[in-house]
Write an enzyme that holds these catalytic residues in place. Structure first.
Site, PDB file in Angstrom:
ATOM      1  N   GLY A  41      11.280  25.166 -43.634  1.00 32.04           N
ATOM      2  CA  GLY A  41      11.078  23.989 -44.471  1.00 32.04           C
ATOM      3  C   GLY A  41      10.157  24.216 -45.645  1.00 32.04           C
ATOM      4  O   GLY A  41      10.518  23.956 -46.793  1.00 32.04           O
TER       5      GLY A  41
ATOM      6  N   LYS B  50      10.953  19.484 -40.168  1.00 29.96           N
ATOM      7  CA  LYS B  50      11.340  19.211 -41.554  1.00 29.96           C
ATOM      8  C   LYS B  50      12.840  19.340 -41.792  1.00 29.96           C
ATOM      9  O   LYS B  50      13.417  18.591 -42.578  1.00 29.96           O
ATOM     10  CB  LYS B  50      10.579  20.131 -42.500  1.00 29.96           C
ATOM     11  CG  LYS B  50       9.081  19.878 -42.545  1.00 29.96           C
ATOM     12  CD  LYS B  50       8.399  20.828 -43.502  1.00 29.96           C
ATOM     13  CE  LYS B  50       6.895  20.649 -43.480  1.00 29.96           C
ATOM     14  NZ  LYS B  50       6.214  21.564 -44.417  1.00 29.96           N
TER      15      LYS B  50
ATOM     16  N   ASN C 187       9.738  16.497 -46.066  1.00 24.84           N
ATOM     17  CA  ASN C 187       8.443  16.307 -45.409  1.00 24.84           C
ATOM     18  C   ASN C 187       7.855  14.933 -45.669  1.00 24.84           C
ATOM     19  O   ASN C 187       6.693  14.680 -45.368  1.00 24.84           O
ATOM     20  CB  ASN C 187       7.442  17.402 -45.821  1.00 24.84           C
ATOM     21  CG  ASN C 187       7.016  17.301 -47.277  1.00 24.84           C
ATOM     22  OD1 ASN C 187       7.592  16.555 -48.064  1.00 24.84           O
ATOM     23  ND2 ASN C 187       5.999  18.070 -47.639  1.00 24.84           N
TER      24      ASN C 187
ATOM     25  N   THR D 212       5.975  17.405 -40.529  1.00 22.16           N
ATOM     26  CA  THR D 212       5.586  18.812 -40.593  1.00 22.16           C
ATOM     27  C   THR D 212       6.291  19.587 -39.483  1.00 22.16           C
ATOM     28  O   THR D 212       7.202  19.078 -38.818  1.00 22.16           O
ATOM     29  CB  THR D 212       4.049  18.942 -40.525  1.00 22.16           C
ATOM     30  OG1 THR D 212       3.686  20.293 -40.811  1.00 22.16           O
ATOM     31  CG2 THR D 212       3.502  18.527 -39.175  1.00 22.16           C
TER      32      THR D 212
END
Length: 277
Positions: free
Chosen positions: A135, A71, A92, A67
């Site tokens: 991300g 990412k 992820n 996270t």
């Protein structure tokens, strides 16, 4: 119960105080009799590549949940990445395969799209705005494109991030109408906050909520609290919406399959989860 046989799934990011995954995965593993555990691990950006490499020398690690803020960086640490991760420009999820090689994938967008579809919003042919092209925002944009949206607007505080994502989308989806540079939500059927705004009380809103049509569907990615200031504002507009943790519940079955564990349903996960905010 953690034993000597327990398989580790690292949950890596910084800060860890907002992590929700351990409160969902671990009760599920216990209920399902799966000898595995998700462990939160706080790693700052400067230390991440070194810590990541060391972590995957452990003999009892199956993979990792990745996270913020790692990412995008993770892409360069993989032996192979899936097409979805390539389009998103981030991953992820990391799987250590039997030969020790690392495979990166991206499930944020999958979870988001499955969630809105479950709530009755079908993306095909619609116009979507994604504010925040890091991300998670990139992953959602990629999955929305795969779901057949007709047009997408992209905005990021760093214009280069939106432009780069736009270029990747055009390469893979040449028929998609892509625009960048504006966070004005007027005229969009689906509006997504893909930024961290809302993690802290008093954060500014990611866009002018008064410009969102009451008929629009709105999605949030922030999970620190269920109803962010942004969601409270769109709720007052009369919009249908999806909270951040819904995206997490929807993507976990896909994660479980990726890691080689027995899969389940979002409903089963909710029944055993021990979430707190």
């Amino acid at each position: 119960m953690i034993r000597g046989t327990t398989i580790l799934i690292a949950h890596i990011g910084y800060p860890t105080a907002t992590f929700k995954a351990p409160m969902i995965y671990n009760p599920y593993f216990e209920q399902a009799g799966v000898d595995a555990v998700v462990v939160p691990m706080g790693v700052k950006a400067d230390d991440y590549p070194h810590v990541f490499a060391s972590l995957f020398k452990l003999t009892n690690i199956r993979g990792a949940l990745i996270t913020m803020p790692h990412k995008v960086t993770t892409m360069g640490l993989m032996d192979e990445v899936t097409p979805t991760a390539k389009i998103a420009g981030a991953c992820n999820a990391v799987l250590r395969r039997a030969d020790g090689s690392l495979l990166g994938d991206m499930f944020d967008g999958t979870g988001f799209v499955r969630g809105i579809q479950r709530k009755g919003f079908h993306p095909a042919g619609t116009r979507a705005l994604v504010v925040g092209c890091g991300g998670v925002g990139s992953a959602i944009a990629a999955s929305l494109a795969a779901a057949g949206i007709a047009a997408i607007g992209l905005f990021d505080a760093n214009p280069a991030s939106a432009d780069s994502l736009g270029d990747r989308l055009r390469r893979h989806y040449p028929a998609l109408d892509v625009s960048t540079g504006s966070n004005d939500p007027a005229g969009y059927d689906l509006v997504v906050n893909g930024t961290p705004m809302g993690m802290n009380e008093g954060d500014p809103l990611p866009m002018d909520v008064s410009r969102i049509a009451p008929s629009a569907f709105v999605g949030e990615v922030v999970m620190k609290q269920e109803m962010t200031g942004f969601l409270r504002a769109v709720q007052a507009r009369g919009c249908r919406f999806q909270v951040g943790t819904d995206m997490l519940f929807e993507q976990i079955p896909a994660y479980l399959e990726f890691f080689g564990f027995p899969t389940t349903t979002p409903e089963a996960l909710r029944s055993v989860a021990k979430l707190s905010y």
